[in-house]
Write an enzyme that holds these catalytic residues in place. Structure first.
Site, short mmCIF file in Angstrom:
data_model
loop_
_atom_site.label_atom_id
_atom_site.label_comp_id
_atom_site.label_asym_id
_atom_site.label_seq_id
_atom_site.Cartn_x
_atom_site.Cartn_y
_atom_site.Cartn_z
N CYS A 1 0.83 -1.21 0.00
CA CYS A 1 0.00 0.00 0.00
C CYS A 1 0.86 1.26 0.00
CB CYS A 1 -0.91 -0.01 1.22
SG CYS A 1 -2.00 -1.44 1.32
N GLY B 1 -1.06 0.53 -4.80
CA GLY B 1 -2.36 -0.04 -4.44
C GLY B 1 -3.47 0.56 -5.26
N ASN C 1 0.95 0.80 5.78
CA ASN C 1 1.57 0.04 4.70
C ASN C 1 2.38 -1.08 5.33
OD1 ASN C 1 4.38 0.65 2.47
ND2 ASN C 1 2.82 -0.92 2.37
N GLY C 2 2.09 -2.32 4.95
CA GLY C 2 2.81 -3.45 5.49
C GLY C 2 1.87 -4.56 5.91
N CYS D 1 13.12 -4.06 2.39
CA CYS D 1 12.67 -5.03 1.39
C CYS D 1 13.42 -4.85 0.08
CB CYS D 1 11.17 -4.85 1.16
SG CYS D 1 10.52 -5.84 -0.20
N TYR E 1 11.02 -4.24 -8.02
CA TYR E 1 9.72 -4.06 -8.68
C TYR E 1 8.81 -3.03 -8.05
CZ TYR E 1 4.93 -5.17 -10.10
OH TYR E 1 3.64 -5.08 -10.55
N SER F 1 7.75 -3.43 -16.67
CA SER F 1 8.49 -3.85 -15.48
C SER F 1 9.92 -4.27 -15.78
CB SER F 1 7.76 -5.01 -14.79
OG SER F 1 7.59 -6.10 -15.67
N ASP G 1 12.58 -9.49 -17.80
CA ASP G 1 11.48 -9.17 -16.89
C ASP G 1 12.05 -9.11 -15.47
OD1 ASP G 1 8.95 -8.56 -15.98
OD2 ASP G 1 8.01 -10.40 -16.71
N ASP G 2 11.22 -8.60 -14.52
CA ASP G 2 11.72 -8.43 -13.16
C ASP G 2 11.59 -9.68 -12.31
OD1 ASP G 2 9.14 -8.05 -11.24
OD2 ASP G 2 8.75 -7.28 -13.24
N CYS H 1 5.62 -13.83 0.88
CA CYS H 1 5.95 -12.67 1.71
C CYS H 1 4.84 -12.45 2.72
CB CYS H 1 6.14 -11.43 0.85
SG CYS H 1 6.43 -9.92 1.81
N CYS I 1 15.98 -7.40 3.49
CA CYS I 1 15.14 -8.58 3.62
C CYS I 1 15.04 -9.25 2.25
CB CYS I 1 13.74 -8.21 4.12
SG CYS I 1 12.59 -9.62 4.14
N CYS J 1 11.62 -13.62 0.32
CA CYS J 1 10.89 -14.26 -0.77
C CYS J 1 11.82 -15.06 -1.67
CB CYS J 1 10.13 -13.23 -1.59
SG CYS J 1 11.12 -11.86 -2.25
#
Length: 514
Positions: free
Chosen positions: A23, A50, A124-125, A273, A279, A320, A382-383, A419, A470, A473
């Protein structure tokens, strides 16, 4: 990755779900300014984070009004809605749902009663100890069904419908009748685990807080007559605020007529992150002193060194993969070109495609330039790859357009873990890289070859030490404990005991909280 139209790059197939953005939050304290309009434009700059719902709460020093609804920022707000939100403090939110389902009832900012008035909060989170926090609420505020204040709904009415982790926080901030919001927040925040970049306010003060790991971004900016807090630096730029600094991990700041003050509720243990660089963030965003566009171009250069191939043309997956494709072309010496055209005006729609249109799949949004790709050996950049459905459709489309070879290069390592900190990936069972070798993934999507950037190469491109990022993922190493793991998810809190005020469009004009 940022989009000019503010829509998701991975939303290329009807029903296909890629890594959905976290978000976006925005807050402003600026007497004499039209804070609702500043917040509108700030959220507009954060729309990529978002697209499900948007909301703005404004205080004039005596009451807080809120206006929120499902849809894009430009769909939710018009001139009359913004004109109805008069004041000098505002908090705004652009939502993609992670914990708690989508829908109007879970739109933010959330509201709750405090000892001195009202709290409006945007988050956000994703929190990882929801049930501990709900138990804490019951322990700290056993008499939450307190007497109803004149003109306000009862706590049970306030609780109806909201299923978000943000609602838990709002309840904890609002539940203490004996302390100020600032004192309550300082006492509650050390108990909160997970990822949280918060912007919240009462009638007189704007607050911002960031989790001790600083997983999601949050920055502070200065206006000529006030202050701004936002998820990303472009939101400062769009309202004419100068960048001051990032909100520190474990920091709580307060801004009011006495100025800005900062306190710490936890020791900083930075774990930003890394997917923000890959991305999530806009390319013109600066994180920890690094412009995201530069990091992505460098990831492409690293990819070219790690996974070279003989080819005729490097093309991105719009949009992306564009920065990494530029870097790959620069490093490899293979020409860069535009092999596909994206329809920027096709985003999320409530009109479902019929079977004929559905079979066209990705062509709703992308179409190949046949004269560019026909007979060419292509490097497609791509990402990330999540399920693989989008890449599979892309490759099929390019082959139909006459591509001779298709070599896929990905500017992040294989996504193998979900995640729990604010990005809504697929479940682990749905992640194509989980249990398959790189060669198997290449075969599955129909590529002649596939290369992922190494974790070391990706991290080096950010200019950040590995220990400050972090990478859960990609690595499965989660920096914050995952409590009640089996119960984390979109609808974890479907039956909350939470005093939250849902406010409709009609309510907003009359004042949701008096």
């Amino acid at each position: 990755m940022a989009r000019g139209d503010g829509r998701l790059n991975h939303d290329l197939l009807p029903g296909e779900k890629g890594p959905q953005d976290a978000c976006g939050v925005f807050g402003v304290w600026a007497p004499g300014e039209e804070v609702s309009k500043l917040t509108f434009y700030g959220l507009y700059a954060l729309q990529h984070r978002g697209q499900e719902a948007a909301g703005i709460a404004v205080s004039n020093g005596e009451q807080i009004l809120v206006f929120k609804d499902t849809g894009l920022v430009s769909q939710v707000f018009d001139e009359s809605a913004l004109e109805s939100l008069q004041g000098h403090i505002a908090v705004g939110h652009a939502r993609y749902s992670t914990t708690g389902g989508g829908g109007w009832e879970n739109a933010q900012p959330t509201l709750g009663d405090t000892a001195g008035g009202t709290v409006a909060l945007a988050h956000n989170g994703n929190l990882t100890n929801l049930f501990e926090l709900r138990d804490l609420q019951a322990e700290r505020y056993p008499h939450s069904e307190r007497p109803v204040l004149p003109g306000r709904p009862s706590p049970s009415e306030l609780a109806r419908g909201n299923t978000t982790d943000t609602a838990i926080l709002t309840a904890l901030f609002a539940g203490d009748p004996d302390h100020t919001l600032e004192a309550t927040a300082a006492e509650v925040l050390p108990h909160v685990q997970g990822a949280f970049s918060l912007v919240f306010m009462d009638e007189h003060t704007l607050y911002a807080a960031r989790d001790p790991q600083g997983i999601r971004p949050l920055v502070l900016g200065r206006l000529e007559r006030g202050w701004v807090v936002a998820s990303e630096t472009p939101a400062l730029d769009i309202v004419g605020a100068s960048f001051v600094r990032e909100i520190e991990p474990g920091e709580l700041i307060a801004i009011d007529a006495d100025g800005l003050r900062s306190t710490r509720f936890a020791e900083a243990k930075p774990k930003g992150c890394v997917f923000e660089y890959v991305y999530l963030a806009r390319p013109d965003t600066s994180i920890s002193g690094k412009v995201v566009q530069e990091a992505r171009v460098e990831m492409g250069r690293v990819l070219a060194r790690e996974h070279p191939v003989e080819a005729d043309l490097v093309i991105p997956t719009p949009e992306s993969g564009t920065p990494a494709a530029i870097g790959y072309a620069e490093e490899s010496g293979i020409p860069y070109g535009q092999g596909m055209v994206k329809n920027s005006y096709v985003g999320r729609t409530f009109i479902q495609p019929n079977q004929t249109i559905r079979q066209l799949g990705i062509r709703l949004k992308l179409n190949p330039l046949k004269h560019v790709v026909a007979g060419k050996r292509l490097v497609v950049v791509d990402d990330s790859i999540v399920r693989g459905n989008t890449q599979r459709a892309l490759i099929r489309m390019l082959r139909e357009a006459g591509a001779a070879e298709i070599h896929v290069r990905i500017s992040s390592p294989p996504v193998k873990w979900p995640c729990f900190y604010g990005i809504d990936f697929a479940t682990r069972a749905e992640l194509i890289a989980n249990g398959l070798s790189v060669e198997d993934v290449a075969q599955s999507i129909g590529a002649d070859s596939l290369g992922y950037i190494s974790p070391e190469g990706m991290i080096a491109a950010t200019d950040q030490p590995a220990e400050r990022l972090c990478t859960a993922c990609f690595s499965g190493s989660y920096p914050v404990p995952l409590n009640d793991l089996d119960r984390l998810g979109d609808h974890a809190m479907d039956k909350p005991r939470i005093p939250i005020t849902p406010v409709s469009r009609s309510d907003a004009a009359q004042g949701a909280q008096q």
